[in-house]
Design an enzyme around this catalytic site. Structure first.
Site, PDB file in Angstrom:
ATOM      1  N   LEU A 241      -0.177   3.628   2.352  1.00 22.52           N
ATOM      2  CA  LEU A 241       0.335   3.018   3.588  1.00 22.52           C
ATOM      3  C   LEU A 241      -0.280   1.640   3.817  1.00 22.52           C
ATOM      4  O   LEU A 241       0.385   0.732   4.331  1.00 22.52           O
ATOM      5  CB  LEU A 241       0.051   3.920   4.796  1.00 22.52           C
ATOM      6  N   ALA A 244       1.980  -0.906   2.147  1.00 25.38           N
ATOM      7  CA  ALA A 244       3.276  -1.152   2.799  1.00 25.38           C
ATOM      8  C   ALA A 244       3.082  -1.817   4.159  1.00 25.38           C
ATOM      9  O   ALA A 244       3.851  -2.698   4.555  1.00 25.38           O
ATOM     10  CB  ALA A 244       4.042   0.156   2.936  1.00 25.38           C
ATOM     11  N   GLU A 365       5.294   3.502   9.517  1.00 29.71           N
ATOM     12  CA  GLU A 365       4.043   2.985   8.917  1.00 29.71           C
ATOM     13  C   GLU A 365       2.912   2.964   9.941  1.00 29.71           C
ATOM     14  O   GLU A 365       2.056   2.075   9.914  1.00 29.71           O
ATOM     15  CB  GLU A 365       4.248   1.569   8.361  1.00 29.71           C
ATOM     16  N   GLY A 366       2.921   3.925  10.857  1.00 30.45           N
ATOM     17  CA  GLY A 366       1.927   3.961  11.936  1.00 30.45           C
ATOM     18  C   GLY A 366       2.478   3.259  13.154  1.00 30.45           C
ATOM     19  O   GLY A 366       2.808   2.070  13.098  1.00 30.45           O
ATOM     20  N   PHE A 385      -8.005   9.538  19.072  1.00 32.01           N
ATOM     21  CA  PHE A 385      -6.717  10.073  18.615  1.00 32.01           C
ATOM     22  C   PHE A 385      -6.411  11.436  19.234  1.00 32.01           C
ATOM     23  O   PHE A 385      -5.265  11.787  19.433  1.00 32.01           O
ATOM     24  CB  PHE A 385      -6.704  10.234  17.086  1.00 32.01           C
TER      25      PHE A 385
END
Ligand code: TGC
Ligand code: FAD
Length: 386
Positions: A241, A244, A365-366, A385
């Site tokens: 990731l 990207a 992608e987050g 989180f």
């Protein structure tokens, strides 16, 4: 007087090779993507042959070395992403998933046999890859994935469902991440394997010129040689990731540039109250704010690219770039749309297409929230989180 499209003279910071790559990809987008993209977007398709054309230009796995990959710099790869996304995020997504996710996973974590089997054909765009991490119930939190791979003799049996997978329905090979007794592992799964199926996801109003699919793995049997031997735990997919996400930092500035250029030209020629709307202070404020963020975001992309080429880019700095540049690109697109008035809501202009695409880019992608929390953790030492 500075150039309205390059006010800070960022072009001068590129070398000749980087400018050549930019011009080559820009010409490809002008000739091959721009004439048809509105129609592809409307129809919800991306012609598969675009893959081979991107491959012929050396844009698939562009920053990887060996195995017929071009071995370009991170900055050169970023510039290509910027030009592709100035055409459409769907085309950049295709190149991102192929090169930075599927090919990168094999390149970084694969065996020699896997690399030789897949990478040259994928670099040429003859074989298409996809990357299956997200599941229906596990998007931002892939650690909870339910897809499992269990040993059956010398084989593995994979069961589970992956969701929102770019290129999923026309891929030849899927990189599938699954839970095993030893933690998360990656598998190189030819999509013709028995038990593997996909369903295209319809009715998207964003990234329509991109195929997005559900992958179903029902007792998919693969030999141990299909497991990525170098990938251990969630760090495996997250390392892909990073690649990207880095490309997105550049890509979205391409979409933003297209919106700004369109709005600037439109504002200079559209007359209301007997003057071009570009002459109104409120319009100038919008255009100047767009230019400020476009130039700052482009400098940020270049700075992070130079750091990546120097081997000094930390994943949290990639989060910084993705959070900032996608957020600002979306703001630029929305401002551009308002300048175009009613014309801003049609596919006759690229703006609303970019604007809608950027909604996906904000999420994939987050999400922006996840990247914000990654940076928050980096500066406070406290994870927020859960
Ligand atoms: P956490 O405990 O923090 O980390 C687990 C392990 O991973 C390592 N790690 C990383 N490694 C490399 N790069 C990164 N960016 C990394 N972040 C973490 C970490 O060191 C640890 O390693 P180890 O050896 O100690 O085990 O993991 P967590 O479960 O708390 O989650 C952290 C979080 C939320 C940041 C992560 O799960 C995350 O990034 N979530 C977002 C998911 C996501 O981005 N999905 C994208 C799917 S693919 C996609 O969207 C393609 S779009 C298509 C297109 O581009 O067109
Ligand atoms: P959720 O995780 O359910 O999040 C929903 C909302 O809750 C978001 O705003 C999020 O930020 C917020 N949220 C979640 N957790 C927290 C928290 N801890 N704190 C604060 N807020 C939180 N995936 C792949 O694996 N491969 C692909 O090729 C791929 N391609 C895609 C293509 C498209 C067009 C799209 C739209 C998605 C694609 N994805 C792909 C999936 C993408 O990565 C996920 O959509 C993304 O990770 C978010 O997951 P989710 O949609 O389940 O949202």
């Amino acid at each position: 007087m500075p150039d309205a499209m390059d006010f800070l003279g960022i072009d001068a910071l590129l070398d000749d090779e980087e400018r050549l790559i930019r011009d080559t990809v820009r010409a490809f987008v002008r000739d091959r993507i721009s004439p048809d993209i509105a129609q592809w977007f409307e129809e919800g398709t991306l012609p598969r042959e675009i893959g081979r054309e991107l491959g012929a230009l050396g844009l698939l796995g562009m920053h990887l070395h060996g195995y017929e990959c071009p071995g370009a710099s991170a900055v050169a790869y970023g510039i290509a992403c910027m030009e592709l996304e100035a055409g459409d995020a769907g085309v950049r997504s295709f190149a991102s998933v192929q090169g930075s996710l599927a090919m990168f996973a094999i390149h970084r974590f694969g065996s020699e046999e896997q690399k030789n089997e897949w990478l040259p054909a994928m670099a040429r765009g003859e074989k298409i890859g996809c990357f299956g991490l997200t599941e229906p119930d596990f998007g931002s939190n892939p650690a909870g994935m339910r897809t499992t791979a269990r040993r059956v003799g010398s084989d593995w049996a994979i069961d589970g469902t992956k969701m929102w997978i770019t290129n999923g329905s026309f891929a030849d090979v899927a990189i599938v991440w699954a839970n095993t007794d030893e933690g998360i592992a990656g598998f190189v799964v030819p999509t013709t394997t028995k038990g593997f199926s996909s369903n295209a996801i319809h009715r998207k109003l964003s990234l329509r010129a991109s195929v997005t699919s559900e992958l179903i793995l029902d007792n998919v049997r693969v030999p141990d040689s299909a497991r990525l031997p170098g990938a251990r735990g969630l760090g495996g997919p997250l390392a892909c990731l990073n690649e990207a996400r880095y490309g997105i930092i550049w890509g979205v500035m391409g979409a933003a540039r297209s919106c700004y250029a369109t709005a600037l030209e439109y504002a200079k020629s559209r007359v209301q109250f007997d003057r071009p709307i570009a002459g109104f202070q409120l319009t100038q404020e919008k255009l100047v704010n767009m230019l400020l963020e476009l130039q700052k975001g482009s400098l940020l992309a270049l700075h992070l690219g130079r750091m990546k080429d120097a081997g000094k880019l930390h994943p949290t700095q990639v989060s910084f770039g993705k959070l900032n540049n996608v957020r600002e690109a979306l703001t630029i697109a929305r401002e551009a749309r308002s300048i175009l008035g009613a014309n801003g809501v049609t596919l006759e202009y690229p703006v609303i297409r970019h604007m809608n695409n950027l909604e996906s880019v904000l999420t994939y992608e987050g999400t922006s929230e996840i990247h914000l929390l990654v940076i928050g953790q980096a500066i406070t030492g406290l994870a927020a989180f859960s």
